[in-house]
Write an enzyme that holds these catalytic residues in place. Sequence first.
Site, PDB file in Angstrom:
ATOM      1  N   GLY A 171       0.845  -1.217  -0.023  1.00 28.76           N
ATOM      2  CA  GLY A 171       0.143  -0.041  -0.135  1.00 28.76           C
ATOM      3  C   GLY A 171       0.968   1.350  -0.045  1.00 28.76           C
TER       4      GLY A 171
ATOM      5  N   ARG B 163      13.684   9.950  -3.342  1.00 27.74           N
ATOM      6  CA  ARG B 163      14.543  10.968  -3.258  1.00 27.74           C
ATOM      7  C   ARG B 163      15.791  10.682  -2.566  1.00 27.74           C
ATOM      8  NH1 ARG B 163      14.808  15.731  -0.888  1.00 27.74           N
ATOM      9  NH2 ARG B 163      15.256  17.668  -2.086  1.00 27.74           N
TER      10      ARG B 163
ATOM     11  N   ARG C 125       1.288  -5.206  -5.522  1.00 31.62           N
ATOM     12  CA  ARG C 125       1.435  -6.432  -4.565  1.00 31.62           C
ATOM     13  C   ARG C 125       1.860  -7.645  -5.788  1.00 31.62           C
ATOM     14  NH1 ARG C 125      -2.794  -3.688  -1.796  1.00 31.62           N
ATOM     15  NH2 ARG C 125      -1.989  -3.207   0.373  1.00 31.62           N
TER      16      ARG C 125
ATOM     17  N   ASP D 105       4.755  -4.175   6.091  1.00 24.83           N
ATOM     18  CA  ASP D 105       5.407  -5.351   6.818  1.00 24.83           C
ATOM     19  C   ASP D 105       5.601  -6.526   5.707  1.00 24.83           C
ATOM     20  OD1 ASP D 105       2.953  -5.865   6.910  1.00 24.83           O
ATOM     21  OD2 ASP D 105       3.024  -6.795   8.946  1.00 24.83           O
TER      22      ASP D 105
ATOM     23  N   THR E 141       4.145   2.962   5.214  1.00 24.57           N
ATOM     24  CA  THR E 141       2.601   2.551   5.558  1.00 24.57           C
ATOM     25  C   THR E 141       1.916   3.735   6.491  1.00 24.57           C
ATOM     26  OG1 THR E 141       0.902   1.006   6.420  1.00 24.57           O
ATOM     27  CG2 THR E 141       3.161   0.697   7.116  1.00 24.57           C
TER      28      THR E 141
ATOM     29  N   ASP F 156      -0.344   2.998   8.303  1.00 25.19           N
ATOM     30  CA  ASP F 156      -1.108   2.306   9.328  1.00 25.19           C
ATOM     31  C   ASP F 156      -0.261   2.287  10.372  1.00 25.19           C
ATOM     32  OD1 ASP F 156      -3.141   1.476   7.839  1.00 25.19           O
ATOM     33  OD2 ASP F 156      -2.495  -0.500   7.422  1.00 25.19           O
TER      34      ASP F 156
ATOM     35  N   ASP G 295       1.910   0.253  11.605  1.00 23.29           N
ATOM     36  CA  ASP G 295       1.899  -0.855  12.551  1.00 23.29           C
ATOM     37  C   ASP G 295       3.207  -1.738  12.326  1.00 23.29           C
ATOM     38  OD1 ASP G 295       1.574  -1.521   9.724  1.00 23.29           O
ATOM     39  OD2 ASP G 295      -0.197  -2.705   9.903  1.00 23.29           O
TER      40      ASP G 295
ATOM     41  N   GLY H 235      -6.788   1.111   8.680  1.00 23.65           N
ATOM     42  CA  GLY H 235      -6.229   0.324   9.948  1.00 23.65           C
ATOM     43  C   GLY H 235      -6.676  -1.058   9.794  1.00 23.65           C
ATOM     44  N   ARG H 236      -6.262  -1.966   8.979  1.00 25.23           N
ATOM     45  CA  ARG H 236      -6.663  -3.406   8.832  1.00 25.23           C
ATOM     46  C   ARG H 236      -6.741  -4.234  10.119  1.00 25.23           C
ATOM     47  NH1 ARG H 236      -3.658  -5.686   3.657  1.00 25.23           N
ATOM     48  NH2 ARG H 236      -2.397  -3.764   4.052  1.00 25.23           N
TER      49      ARG H 236
ATOM     50  N   ALA I 140     -13.159  12.697  19.590  1.00 24.73           N
ATOM     51  CA  ALA I 140     -14.157  11.794  19.141  1.00 24.73           C
ATOM     52  C   ALA I 140     -14.994  11.452  20.456  1.00 24.73           C
ATOM     53  CB  ALA I 140     -13.580  10.874  18.759  1.00 24.73           C
TER      54      ALA I 140
ATOM     55  N   ARG J  74     -25.323   9.262  10.832  1.00 23.10           N
ATOM     56  CA  ARG J  74     -24.686   8.809   9.508  1.00 23.10           C
ATOM     57  C   ARG J  74     -23.598   8.286   9.592  1.00 23.10           C
ATOM     58  NH1 ARG J  74     -28.906  10.611   8.146  1.00 23.10           N
ATOM     59  NH2 ARG J  74     -29.632  12.080   6.797  1.00 23.10           N
TER      60      ARG J  74
END
Length: 322
Positions: free
Chosen positions: A13, A23, A74, A105, A128, A130, A132, A173-174, A189, A246
């Site tokens: 990703g 660069r 991929r 990863d 990434t 994420d 992670d 964020g899988r 939030a 919503r």
Amino acid sequence: MSVKRIGVLTSGGDSPGMNAAIRAVVRAALYNGLEVYGIKRGYAGLLNEEIEPMSSLSVGGIINRGGTILRSARCEEFKTLEGLQKGAAILDKYGIDALAIIGGDGSMRGGVELSRISPVKVMGLPGTIDNDIPGTDYSIGFDTAVNTALEAIDKVRDTAYSHERVFVIEVMGRHKGFIALEVGLAGGAEAILIPEVPYDLVDLLDKLRESYERGKRSSIIVVAEGAARAEDVKKFLQEHTPYHMRALVLGHMQRGGSPTAFDRVLATQLGVFAVQRLLDGHTNEMVGVEGGRLVAVPIEYIHTATKTIDLRKLEVASMMAI
Ligand code: ADP
Ligand code: F6P
């Protein structure tokens, strides 16, 4: 054996700041008298021999651009022994003796597997949104993604207030909730749902009911995609609260856009450091930043360790939501 020719690729990703990293690798390598080859489309491009020499000019005007000029992909074939052997032979054919891999990863794992069957020196750069990847506090692109999502949430908050609505906003964020936690805290939030922490929608319901009784008419709930789907959370809450609800999925917009100063500086420092490590004879490492200092960890480490969320941040967010 000293390094003479470095290959650089982006894989998996994409993330904002990958261009700044390319660069940095290219210019640091040229500065040190090395040659650099750009490999297009990650491991897929390696297997297709999409390989071109890169000059200082070829990476001009990209530090501010999102995405990756080398493109990303991929590649299932690279996960097979035949694919790895083919990749190793192509690197050998082009005289590429070191490979800078910018990716997540999965991409790092590709580097580990390649180095098992090839003498090529492997250096990973964490890229990434994420965030992670263990072994680094930040991966390239995370800061930009958080700020992109935050800008969207701030805008949604305006309309949520006007119409007295609750918005459930799904961020990427899988497997991990780093983006959700950061953006939820920054965006004020009401609740943050992440894969690392079990949650109970009934508790959330009670919390919302209490807020309603206190006179609160609009709220933002941030959900990491790995924890729940925004639409499902919205449906459940809608059935049991007087709020108008919503759901919104921010999606791939979080992966694009001009990188923040933080990501540009991080990517540039990591790119230069990666080349330096290769020049110093290191291999099978991933460069990163920990506690504000540049570090290099064995690349295998990232597949044995787990990066954990700072749970105190979640507590602080919950404290702020009363
Ligand atoms: P990311 O790098 O963002 O985590 P992926 O998990 O999709 O993205 O991995 C990117 C690519 O890395 C895969 O498509 C594949 O080509 C390569 N890769 C992942 N795992 C392995 C593996 N075990 N062996 C070889 N290559 C791998
Ligand atoms: O880059 C990581 C990530 O953003 C994940 O959070 C998300 O699940 C995934 O990529 C989606 O990517 P794609 O649509 O390219 O498979």
